[in-house]
Design a protein around this motif. Structure first.
Motif, PDB file in Angstrom:
ATOM      1  N   LEU A 137       0.858  -1.195   0.000  1.00  0.00           N
ATOM      2  CA  LEU A 137       0.000   0.000   0.000  1.00  0.00           C
ATOM      3  C   LEU A 137       0.889   1.238   0.000  1.00  0.00           C
ATOM      4  CD1 LEU A 137      -2.971   0.956   0.317  1.00  0.00           C
ATOM      5  CD2 LEU A 137      -2.630   0.808   2.782  1.00  0.00           C
ATOM      6  N   ASN A 138       0.743   2.059  -1.004  1.00  0.00           N
ATOM      7  CA  ASN A 138       1.475   3.324  -1.085  1.00  0.00           C
ATOM      8  C   ASN A 138       0.467   4.467  -1.019  1.00  0.00           C
ATOM      9  OD1 ASN A 138       4.250   2.396  -1.648  1.00  0.00           O
ATOM     10  ND2 ASN A 138       3.255   1.486  -3.442  1.00  0.00           N
ATOM     11  N   PHE A 139       0.828   5.503  -0.273  1.00  0.00           N
ATOM     12  CA  PHE A 139      -0.096   6.649  -0.182  1.00  0.00           C
ATOM     13  C   PHE A 139       0.635   7.877   0.357  1.00  0.00           C
ATOM     14  CE2 PHE A 139      -0.442   6.323   4.400  1.00  0.00           C
ATOM     15  CZ  PHE A 139      -0.237   4.983   4.664  1.00  0.00           C
ATOM     16  N   ARG A 140      -0.038   8.929   0.355  1.00  0.00           N
ATOM     17  CA  ARG A 140       0.497  10.176   0.911  1.00  0.00           C
ATOM     18  C   ARG A 140      -0.441  10.640   2.012  1.00  0.00           C
ATOM     19  NH1 ARG A 140       3.959  13.883  -1.240  1.00  0.00           N
ATOM     20  NH2 ARG A 140       5.236  13.144  -2.971  1.00  0.00           N
ATOM     21  N   ALA A 141       0.139  11.289   3.018  1.00  0.00           N
ATOM     22  CA  ALA A 141      -0.695  11.792   4.125  1.00  0.00           C
ATOM     23  C   ALA A 141      -0.163  13.140   4.567  1.00  0.00           C
ATOM     24  CB  ALA A 141      -0.662  10.804   5.272  1.00  0.00           C
ATOM     25  N   TYR A 142      -1.016  13.874   5.245  1.00  0.00           N
ATOM     26  CA  TYR A 142      -0.598  15.206   5.694  1.00  0.00           C
ATOM     27  C   TYR A 142       0.316  15.100   6.907  1.00  0.00           C
ATOM     28  CZ  TYR A 142      -4.278  16.957   2.614  1.00  0.00           C
ATOM     29  OH  TYR A 142      -5.055  17.233   1.517  1.00  0.00           O
ATOM     30  N   THR A 143       0.038  14.188   7.776  1.00  0.00           N
ATOM     31  CA  THR A 143       0.848  14.044   9.000  1.00  0.00           C
ATOM     32  C   THR A 143       1.145  12.564   9.258  1.00  0.00           C
ATOM     33  OG1 THR A 143      -1.111  13.858  10.360  1.00  0.00           O
ATOM     34  CG2 THR A 143      -0.159  16.071  10.139  1.00  0.00           C
ATOM     35  N   ASP A 144       2.155  12.387  10.089  1.00  0.00           N
ATOM     36  CA  ASP A 144       2.548  11.004  10.389  1.00  0.00           C
ATOM     37  C   ASP A 144       1.470  10.278  11.195  1.00  0.00           C
ATOM     38  OD1 ASP A 144       2.890  12.538  12.608  1.00  0.00           O
ATOM     39  OD2 ASP A 144       4.913  11.842  13.085  1.00  0.00           O
ATOM     40  N   ASP A 145       0.836  10.980  12.118  1.00  0.00           N
ATOM     41  CA  ASP A 145      -0.168  10.280  12.943  1.00  0.00           C
ATOM     42  C   ASP A 145      -1.354   9.831  12.101  1.00  0.00           C
ATOM     43  OD1 ASP A 145      -0.841  12.899  12.586  1.00  0.00           O
ATOM     44  OD2 ASP A 145      -1.909  13.074  14.499  1.00  0.00           O
ATOM     45  N   ARG A 146      -1.649  10.577  11.037  1.00  0.00           N
ATOM     46  CA  ARG A 146      -2.726  10.156  10.144  1.00  0.00           C
ATOM     47  C   ARG A 146      -2.347   8.877   9.405  1.00  0.00           C
ATOM     48  NH1 ARG A 146      -6.748  14.337   8.257  1.00  0.00           N
ATOM     49  NH2 ARG A 146      -6.689  15.853   9.932  1.00  0.00           N
ATOM     50  N   VAL A 147      -1.029   8.810   9.121  1.00  0.00           N
ATOM     51  CA  VAL A 147      -0.558   7.570   8.475  1.00  0.00           C
ATOM     52  C   VAL A 147      -0.893   6.376   9.361  1.00  0.00           C
ATOM     53  CG1 VAL A 147       1.477   6.272   7.754  1.00  0.00           C
ATOM     54  CG2 VAL A 147       1.292   8.696   7.201  1.00  0.00           C
ATOM     55  N   PHE A 148      -0.497   6.502  10.619  1.00  0.00           N
ATOM     56  CA  PHE A 148      -0.710   5.370  11.532  1.00  0.00           C
ATOM     57  C   PHE A 148      -2.195   5.080  11.726  1.00  0.00           C
ATOM     58  CE2 PHE A 148       3.657   6.430  12.725  1.00  0.00           C
ATOM     59  CZ  PHE A 148       4.220   5.172  12.656  1.00  0.00           C
ATOM     60  N   LEU A 149      -2.957   6.154  11.889  1.00  0.00           N
ATOM     61  CA  LEU A 149      -4.391   5.958  12.132  1.00  0.00           C
ATOM     62  C   LEU A 149      -5.058   5.296  10.922  1.00  0.00           C
ATOM     63  CD1 LEU A 149      -5.191   9.339  13.910  1.00  0.00           C
ATOM     64  CD2 LEU A 149      -5.257   7.053  14.925  1.00  0.00           C
ATOM     65  N   PHE A 150      -4.629   5.780   9.730  1.00  0.00           N
ATOM     66  CA  PHE A 150      -5.188   5.209   8.507  1.00  0.00           C
ATOM     67  C   PHE A 150      -4.836   3.721   8.379  1.00  0.00           C
ATOM     68  CE2 PHE A 150      -4.052   4.082   4.086  1.00  0.00           C
ATOM     69  CZ  PHE A 150      -5.333   3.941   3.584  1.00  0.00           C
ATOM     70  N   VAL A 151      -3.549   3.456   8.563  1.00  0.00           N
ATOM     71  CA  VAL A 151      -3.093   2.048   8.406  1.00  0.00           C
ATOM     72  C   VAL A 151      -3.809   1.160   9.408  1.00  0.00           C
ATOM     73  CG1 VAL A 151      -1.116   0.500   8.655  1.00  0.00           C
ATOM     74  CG2 VAL A 151      -0.866   2.630   7.406  1.00  0.00           C
TER      75      VAL A 151
END
Lengths: 228, 525
Positions: A137-151
């Motif tokens: 899964l490759n994606f872009r996010a505004y912040t790192d915490d959103r990355v974790f929350l999304f994943v």
């Protein structure tokens, strides 16, 4: 004592002796038969008892296993308990979009390898089968915490279980004012590039999985985000 | 077969005595001069009542012959064969005969009076006594008659030879009455009066009979004593041929005769002859039962017969008929004992059958109890299991198989924890060191996707810019070192790789920031 009398005695005694020997042999045979019969009977009873005991042990084992599995079963979320849809790209794309949008995830790209139907232990199951695939899964996010929350949410939404093997996040740039304006307008890309790779053990109802198991190892590109 | 009664038939030239002995008593006795029909009628009366009593024939005939033969030093088994060969090669096939191997030289050496043949010059070691008597018609008639009776005839025995036991019984009495001081020999001359054969001389030593002969007298004749003493002298002459240095005055002469004859002998004034006078009643008393003969009896037949009946027999003689009879008897007895043994074995087999049957039943009963207990336990467990299953069915909509399968999956995957967020959170400490992270990656170590377990190790990489606000290179170094130290502390025990600062840095230049990269190989316990 007359020899004739002695001869008669010898003949009579010999007959008695022969009869005695025959009776004795019969007694011995009867003893042997009795011992053998008794032994066979005890062996039969013993084996039956052993069988009953092994059945008992088996039931005890099954019972304790069932109890254990029941306890474990309750630990599984209701979604996972009820979702046996296997790997359905439509559903995945919907989830990816829904959850991605929730966390402003952009440039979403998911690659799923052709799934493999696991039939050997410990995945030899009665009520459903397990499909194994590798997901990137490759994606872009505004912040790192959103990355974790999304994943976290995305993985949780998938049926079955996952094992995360690669997790990579990078910040490719600092936000400019234009970027921030675009982001506030809901159109900009995040500066966090993320790559996640995991094994996905998807559950699928038995009868529906038979036709799906293909051993090809090609990678199929399943979805591209419209924002890419 | 096991009766303590015995028939002893004492056959002599003057008649026959049939006596039924029971231990020390004589139950019945009969004297017949010859085997006439009347005599047979009388005899059969006794035998009919005692069909199971064995018969011993005791011969007290005149023409008995006792010959000694010396053999060289050879094994006793060999001497037996040689003596047997000698016995049957003498040409006399009609006589009743047998032989007796006497004691060895070692026993004789203890005797002060040596046999002539037993000296060291000859080197002889074994002595054999051959005994025979003619197979007279009256003996044959008696043997045939007795064989035809229902009783078992054990064999024929010679009265003089068997009288050795009688002699041993009365020897103490003889020695107590002996007038000889410091006697240097073990010879005794017994003169007895028997009804069936008359007066008989018998010479014994400690080993057995040496010599015997019948010497009949008319006690009423005036020259009786002279003739009596002449016979003693002639017997002594014979003894002198057998023994060296034997003296007549050292020979005990035992007269077992009627009181009337004893009284006559008391008149003898011969100083050489040492008489010991006994009558049959005294002897009967010594033997154990005075009542076996009448108070004024003059004959010793019955006393000798009684001692013979109650003692071990010395030497058995047979003829063809008795031998054949004996063979059949042995076979019959063997079969009889075999029958007894087989009956005993049957009895034991029946007992063991009963035992095995009972024992087997007990064992089966025990095993059946075990089986029942196991069966009950199984039912209980099944019931309990079914109840649990029912509870599941009632409370959970999923099938038991589904529950099992999901539980199994949870068992596998429940233990595999996702560490990524944990590792990322651990980097909080970085905030204290003016670092702007721009890269963070975690790569899980090798894992078998077919048998998934907890990922054994992770490679954590984080990189960014170390901010140096003063731009001074010394401050940069200090900050870098602090950061290094903090990272190493945080990941102590793990393999931490840090990209070192470049060696060709320009010390005149300002460094407001500097790129840093850390690699941590983290093992999961």
């Amino acid at each position: 004592m007359k020899i004739s009398a002695l001869k008669r005695t010898i003949v009579i005694n010999s007959i008695i002796l022969v009869v005695s020997i025959v009776i004795f042999i019969c007694c011995i045979f009867f003893s042997i038969y009795q011992i053998k019969s008794s032994r066979e009977q005890t062996n039969k009873i013993n084996s039956e008892t052993d069988l009953i005991k092994s059945k008992t042990q088996s039931i005890i084992g099954k019972s304790s296993k069932a109890k254990k599995y029941k306890d474990l079963y309750t630990q599984i979320s209701k979604e996972k308990r009820t979702n046996f849809s296997g790997i359905k790209m439509d559903e995945i794309n919907i989830k990816l979009k829904t959850i991605g949008d929730k966390y402003n995830i952009t440039s979403r790209e998911i690659k799923i390898a052709v799934p493999e139907n696991l039939k050997d232990e410990p995945f030899k199951l009665k009520s459903f089968s397990v499909l194994l695939t590798t997901v990137t899964l490759n994606f872009r996010a505004y912040t790192d915490d959103r990355v974790f929350l999304f994943v976290r949410e995305f993985l949780k939404s998938l049926n079955g279980f996952t094992i995360l093997t690669i997790f990579d996040i990078r910040k490719d740039k600092e936000y400019s004012e234009d970027n921030l304006v675009s982001i506030s307008a809901g159109s900009g890309n995040g500066n966090i590039i993320a790559k996640v790779e995991f094994y996905w053990y998807a559950f699928k109802e038995e009868d529906k999985t038979k036709n799906n198991a293909s051993r090809k190892s090609s990678i199929i590109k399943m979805e591209s985000s419209p924002n890419q | 077969m096991f009766s303590s009664k015995t028939f002893v038939i004492t056959i002599g030239n003057n008649g026959t005595i049939i006596a039924l002995h029971h231990k020390k008593n004589i139950i019945s006795k009969i004297f017949v001069e010859e085997l006439s029909d009347d005599a047979k009628f009388e005899i059969e009366k006794i035998f009919k009542q005692n069909k199971n009593i064995t018969i011993y024939i005791l011969l007290d005939t005149v023409d008995q012959s006792y010959k000694k033969k010396i053999y060289p030093s050879i094994r006793k088994s060999d001497i037996y064969r040689i003596a047997k060969r000698d016995l049957f090669s003498d040409g006399d096939t009609q006589s009743i005969k047998n032989f007796l191997i006497l004691s060895s030289r070692k026993t004789y050496d203890k005797s002060p009076l040596h046999s002539v043949k037993w000296n060291s010059e000859t080197g002889a070691k074994l002595e054999c006594l051959f005994i025979s008597t003619s197979n007279a018609d009256f003996i044959n008639n008696w043997v045939d008659y007795l064989i035809d009776l229902p009783n078992r005839v054990v064999g024929i025995y010679m009265l003089p030879a068997e009288a050795f036991t009688f002699f041993k019984v009365i020897k103490n009495t003889i020695d107590n009455r002996s007038k000889i001081k410091n006697k240097k020999n073990d010879l005794y001359l017994l003169i007895i009066q028997n009804k069936v054969s008359g007066t008989r001389q018998m010479v014994f030593n400690d080993q057995g009979i040496i010599f015997t002969r019948v010497v009949n007298y008319n006690f009423t004749n005036a020259d009786f004593i002279v003739k009596y003493e002449q016979d003693i002298y002639s017997t002594f002459e014979y003894l002198k041929r057998l023994y060296r240095d034997v003296a007549l005055n050292e020979l005990d002469i035992v007269n077992i005769l009627p009181d009337s004859v004893i009284d006559l002998l008391k008149n003898s004034a011969n100083p050489e002859l040492n008489y010991i006078n006994l009558n049959p009643n005294i002897i009967a008393k010594e033997v154990g039962n005075q009542k076996i003969i009448s108070g004024n009896a003059g004959n010793s037949d019955l006393v000798i017969s009684n001692v013979f009946a109650n003692s071990k027999k010395f030497l058995k003689f047979t003829n063809d008929k008795i031998k054949k009879l004996e063979d059949f008897f042995v076979i019959s007895t063997s079969i009889y004992y075999a029958n007894a043994v087989s009956v005993l074995l049957i009895f034991l087999a029946i007992i063991s059958n009963i035992y095995f049957h009972n024992d087997g039943e007990k064992i089966i009963e025990k095993f059946e109890t075990d089986r029942l207990a196991a069966s009950n336990e199984l039912s209980r467990i099944k019931k309990s299991f079914l109840m649990e299953t029912k509870e599941n069915i009632d409370t959970i909509t999923d099938s038991p198989e589904r529950i099992d399968d999901l539980g199994k999956m949870q068992e596998i995957f429940g233990n595999i924890r996702d560490k990524n967020f944990e590792f990322y959170s651990q980097l909080k400490f970085i905030k204290n060191y003016s670092v702007k992270l721009d890269k963070f990656s975690i790569i899980g170590g090798s894992i078998n996707s077919k048998i998934p377990t907890q990922i054994p190790n992770y490679q954590i990489l984080f990189a960014g810019e170390l901010i140096n606000e003063s731009g001074d290179i010394d401050d940069l170094f200090a900050s870098f070192d602090d950061l290094n130290s903090a990272v190493r502390n945080e990941y102590e025990g793990n393999d931490v790789k840090i990209r070192e600062m470049s060696r060709d840095m320009d010390f005149t230049k300002k460094y407001p920031s500097y790129p840093v990269t850390f690699n941590v190989n983290r093992n999961i316990p």
